[in-house]
Each structure stands twice: as C-alpha cells, then as structure tokens.
Scaffold this active site. Sequence first.
Site, PDB file in Angstrom:
ATOM      1  N   ASP A 216       0.892  -1.011  -0.032  1.00  0.00           N
ATOM      2  CA  ASP A 216       0.147   0.117  -0.047  1.00  0.00           C
ATOM      3  C   ASP A 216       0.926   1.334  -0.076  1.00  0.00           C
ATOM      4  O   ASP A 216       1.737   1.240   0.751  1.00  0.00           O
ATOM      5  CB  ASP A 216      -0.740  -0.049   1.314  1.00  0.00           C
ATOM      6  CG  ASP A 216      -1.974   0.912   0.980  1.00  0.00           C
ATOM      7  OD1 ASP A 216      -2.892   0.941   0.198  1.00  0.00           O
ATOM      8  OD2 ASP A 216      -1.963   1.943   1.860  1.00  0.00           O
ATOM      9  N   GLU A 308      -3.104  -2.048  -5.322  1.00  0.00           N
ATOM     10  CA  GLU A 308      -4.605  -1.638  -5.766  1.00  0.00           C
ATOM     11  C   GLU A 308      -4.426  -0.853  -7.220  1.00  0.00           C
ATOM     12  O   GLU A 308      -3.503  -0.512  -7.564  1.00  0.00           O
ATOM     13  CB  GLU A 308      -4.884  -0.326  -4.847  1.00  0.00           C
ATOM     14  CG  GLU A 308      -5.758  -0.848  -3.718  1.00  0.00           C
ATOM     15  CD  GLU A 308      -6.097  -0.118  -2.792  1.00  0.00           C
ATOM     16  OE1 GLU A 308      -7.311   0.181  -2.591  1.00  0.00           O
ATOM     17  OE2 GLU A 308      -5.307   0.609  -2.129  1.00  0.00           O
ATOM     18  N   CYS A 361     -11.698  -5.018   7.245  1.00  0.00           N
ATOM     19  CA  CYS A 361     -10.812  -5.538   8.397  1.00  0.00           C
ATOM     20  C   CYS A 361     -10.039  -6.742   8.071  1.00  0.00           C
ATOM     21  O   CYS A 361     -10.428  -7.799   7.411  1.00  0.00           O
ATOM     22  CB  CYS A 361     -11.839  -5.863   9.723  1.00  0.00           C
ATOM     23  SG  CYS A 361     -10.700  -6.770  11.004  1.00  0.00           S
ATOM     24  N   CYS A 364     -11.137  -9.892  10.819  1.00  0.00           N
ATOM     25  CA  CYS A 364     -12.300 -10.717  10.643  1.00  0.00           C
ATOM     26  C   CYS A 364     -13.096 -10.599   9.238  1.00  0.00           C
ATOM     27  O   CYS A 364     -14.005 -11.330   9.002  1.00  0.00           O
ATOM     28  CB  CYS A 364     -13.279 -10.265  11.613  1.00  0.00           C
ATOM     29  SG  CYS A 364     -14.165  -8.682  11.356  1.00  0.00           S
ATOM     30  N   CYS A 380     -11.727  -1.941  13.907  1.00  0.00           N
ATOM     31  CA  CYS A 380     -12.877  -2.862  13.633  1.00  0.00           C
ATOM     32  C   CYS A 380     -14.039  -2.965  14.608  1.00  0.00           C
ATOM     33  O   CYS A 380     -13.664  -3.062  16.012  1.00  0.00           O
ATOM     34  CB  CYS A 380     -12.298  -4.146  13.347  1.00  0.00           C
ATOM     35  SG  CYS A 380     -13.740  -5.262  12.695  1.00  0.00           S
ATOM     36  N   CYS A 383     -14.574  -6.876  15.410  1.00  0.00           N
ATOM     37  CA  CYS A 383     -13.694  -7.875  16.297  1.00  0.00           C
ATOM     38  C   CYS A 383     -12.730  -7.181  17.291  1.00  0.00           C
ATOM     39  O   CYS A 383     -12.087  -7.447  17.861  1.00  0.00           O
ATOM     40  CB  CYS A 383     -12.965  -8.743  15.451  1.00  0.00           C
ATOM     41  SG  CYS A 383     -11.807  -7.985  14.555  1.00  0.00           S
ATOM     42  N   ASP A 390      -2.702   1.794   6.779  1.00  0.00           N
ATOM     43  CA  ASP A 390      -2.257   1.385   5.493  1.00  0.00           C
ATOM     44  C   ASP A 390      -1.721  -0.164   5.654  1.00  0.00           C
ATOM     45  O   ASP A 390      -1.743  -0.879   4.706  1.00  0.00           O
ATOM     46  CB  ASP A 390      -0.927   2.172   5.151  1.00  0.00           C
ATOM     47  CG  ASP A 390      -1.423   3.666   4.884  1.00  0.00           C
ATOM     48  OD1 ASP A 390      -2.583   3.915   4.551  1.00  0.00           O
ATOM     49  OD2 ASP A 390      -0.410   4.670   4.988  1.00  0.00           O
TER      50      ASP A 390
HETATM   51 ZN   LIG Z   1     -12.552  -7.123  12.361  1.00  0.00          ZN
END
Ligand SMILES: [Zn+2]
Length: 459
Positions: A216, A308, A361, A364, A380, A383, A390
């Site tokens: 990234d 990306e 995330c 998860c 997140c 979780c 980044d």
């Molecule tokens: Zn998560």
Amino acid sequence: MKTIQAYRYALDLTPAQDRDVYAHVGAARVAHNWALAQVKAVMDQRAAERSYGVADELLTPSLSWSLAGLRKAWNAAKPEVAPWWAEVSKEAFNTGLDALARGLKNWADSRSGKRSGRPVGFPRFKSRRRATPSVRFTTGAIRVEPDRKHVVLPRLGRLKLHESARKLARRLDDGVARILSATVRRDGGRWYVAFTVEIERTERAPARPKSVLGVDVGIKHLAVLSTGELVANPRHLAGAQQRMRTLGRSLSRKAGPDRRTGQRASKRWERAAARLGRVHVRVANLRRDGLHKLTTRLAATYGTVVVEDLNVTGMLANRKLARHIADAGFAEIRRQLAYKTGWNGGRLLVADRWYPSSKTCSGCGAVRTKLALSEREYQCEACGLIMDRDRNASLNLAALAAELNTAGSGPVAARGADRKTRVRGRVALKREPGTASAGQTGTVPPQGGTADHVLTQAH
Ligand SMILES: [Zn+2]
C-alpha cells in the site's frame, strides 16, 4: 528474455554544445511546423474544392501522412525552407516529422474509432516556449566512450555525462545490449540523453517464489508492506517538499503571465518559476529513486506482489499536495513493479478499484461503510482490531492474492466460516496491454462494478 529498456543520463554540455543541441531542437520544430502547415493547407484546399463540387479524382492530391511521405516532401522543400539544413543532422528534421506523422495517425485513429481512450486533438504547431525541446537520433555514430563518462552522438560529437554510464557500458561490452536510439531532451532546466536499448536479460526467479506480498502506497511512508514493514520516504524528501511549498508561495506573489491581458511574466516571476521547477525535479527524482530501490527489492524477493488499481481515496476531492504526490508515486510504483516482476519471474496482481482494501478488516473480514481519510488507525467494530490503516490495507491485498492462488484449484478458501467471503464467484485474470508477458493464463473480462473483486495480472 529480450526487453527494451531506457538508460537516462544527465549531460554536462559546454556553451558551444548547448547551442548545437538547441540548433537541432529548433530544426526539429521547423520541420514539424512546416509539414503541419502543408498538411493543413492541402486539407483546406481540398475542403474548399469539394464545396465547389469538384469531383474527387480532380481534387488537389492529398499529402501522404506517413513519415516516409512527409520526409520526401521535406527533402524536396528544405533548400528553400531551411537553406541552413546541412548544418544540422538530418535526424533533427526526422524527429519533428516523426512526431507529426504519429500525431496525425493518432488523430485519424481516434476519429475513426480505431484508437480508444480520450479523443486525440489535431496536431498543433510547436512553439519555442511551450514544447519540450528534444531531438532523437536513430542512425549514425551513437556510442558510449570507453571511459564511460562520455557519449558520442551524430553531429553533436562527444558529450560529457554528469554520471558514469558503466551499467550500460558493461552490457554493451558483454554483447547483451544494442542501442536502438538516443534522445536528447531538456527536463527541469537540464539536458539529458536517454538511450533506448534492446537487452537480452537472463531468466531469474524471485528468492521466495511462493510468497505473497501486499503493498500500500502511503503518504507518511513511501509504502507499507503486508509483512508489517514500513518503508520510509527517502532522506531529504521532506526538506525538498518544504522548499517546494515555500517557493510556490513566493512565485504566487510575483507578476506572472496572463493570457487574457497578454501580460508577459516579470523577470522575477521567471526566475522564481525556474527555481520552483528545479525543486520539483529534485522531489520527483528523490521519490523515483526511493521507489526504484523498493520495487527492485520486492520483485527480487516475492513471487506475487499485489497492489491496488487506483487510489480511490485520492479521487475524492483532495487538493492536498501530499496526497497528490502519493498518487503520483502510486502510478509509478505500479509501473515499476509491472516490468520488474516480469524480469524476475514473479507476477504483479492489481486489485480492482472497487475492492475496499482500506475499509475491510484484515482480522475478521468485516467491511466498514465509511472510513474518513483522517482516520490513520483502522478500528474494527466487529472484532475490535486496531491497526495502522495502511498496514491493514496491505494485509487485505496479500490475502486477496492468497485466495486467488487457491481459487484455481478448488472452491475459494474462506478464512473462517463466520464471515463474508470476499472473493465470490470467479476471479479474473487480465493481461495488461503494453507490458511484457510472462506466459500467464487466459483472460476473462472484469465484471464491472459488482461485488466480485477482480484481480488483474499486470504482466
Ligand atoms: Zn474485524
């Protein structure tokens, strides 16, 4: 593996050589503008004749738009148009005519729909002020001198390089490289010579062919890797950027040119603009150097690198300089990785622009609907994971590639049953046009802006 590569060196020219180069550049412009005027005149003449109802076969014959055709017309006219023609290399005129021939072809192809992308305008006259001065040599004596600190170009003779050309010279001596052309170009107040070279590269393999790495491109850092490594910006970059801002402000306080009133720029404005231009070049050079070192290392190490497609965050209206620079670096890192992974026997995968690498995330797989650019930490809600933004994005990119690897042999491996599978359906591979191929699988067109995130093979 045969590749076409460029080697670019800054030149240290004497005042006489400087004048010589300018004469060649000017000659290229004269030939270009003369031929363009002829093309326009014939087009206008034919249009007028047609409007009088002249039959097609009786129209003024149209001019050939090919390089050979333009060259023939120029050679017939040059004693009159440019009586000084013998003073410069014929390659100078060829540079201008070649640029025009390509411009005309691009315009014609664009109009007839043969060329995709943005519509191409009709070639314009080159002005001394606007056009980037450049001249290209394709024939004659083009070589690197044995001392590796000088080059020889037709007519211009022996030119001193600002740095040693040893890398190129070594390849030439070994007989694995062949110079196809040399272009002398002015860039940021300096002359450069760029050699286009055909090189026979030995096949190589990355040190860890099975490994996958997500990259990234950041603002504070040059890049963030999914291994957790933060690649720092090159030294002196921050200082140069600060100076760029200062000079930019200084420039804005001086009387610049104004198209509407015809106001010419003041001398102070021109000096300030030149200073700013030099710092711009320095910033670009520092960044490019840092990116080259990084991409060389990554391509030599990892079997698969994932980046990306487009910096979506950068597409939001954000006029901040730092963001702008990060975007420029992003395009550059991708370009370099594309050919360097090819050279090293690895591959570059590009996650499509709809893939929410920043919003997902990495722990998860939950996707946040919103993530402000100012939030440097990813938190997140599902979780409770807290991680550098980044870093989180780079982990997602690496995970995407891992899923791609398993997608070929069976169902997409879900990393846990309780969460959404992020790669649904098929994963498409597409070869990027214009890059060297490394013998990859077939092509499936991307599905468009659906939830299926598409990975593109970039070479
Ligand atoms: Zn998560």
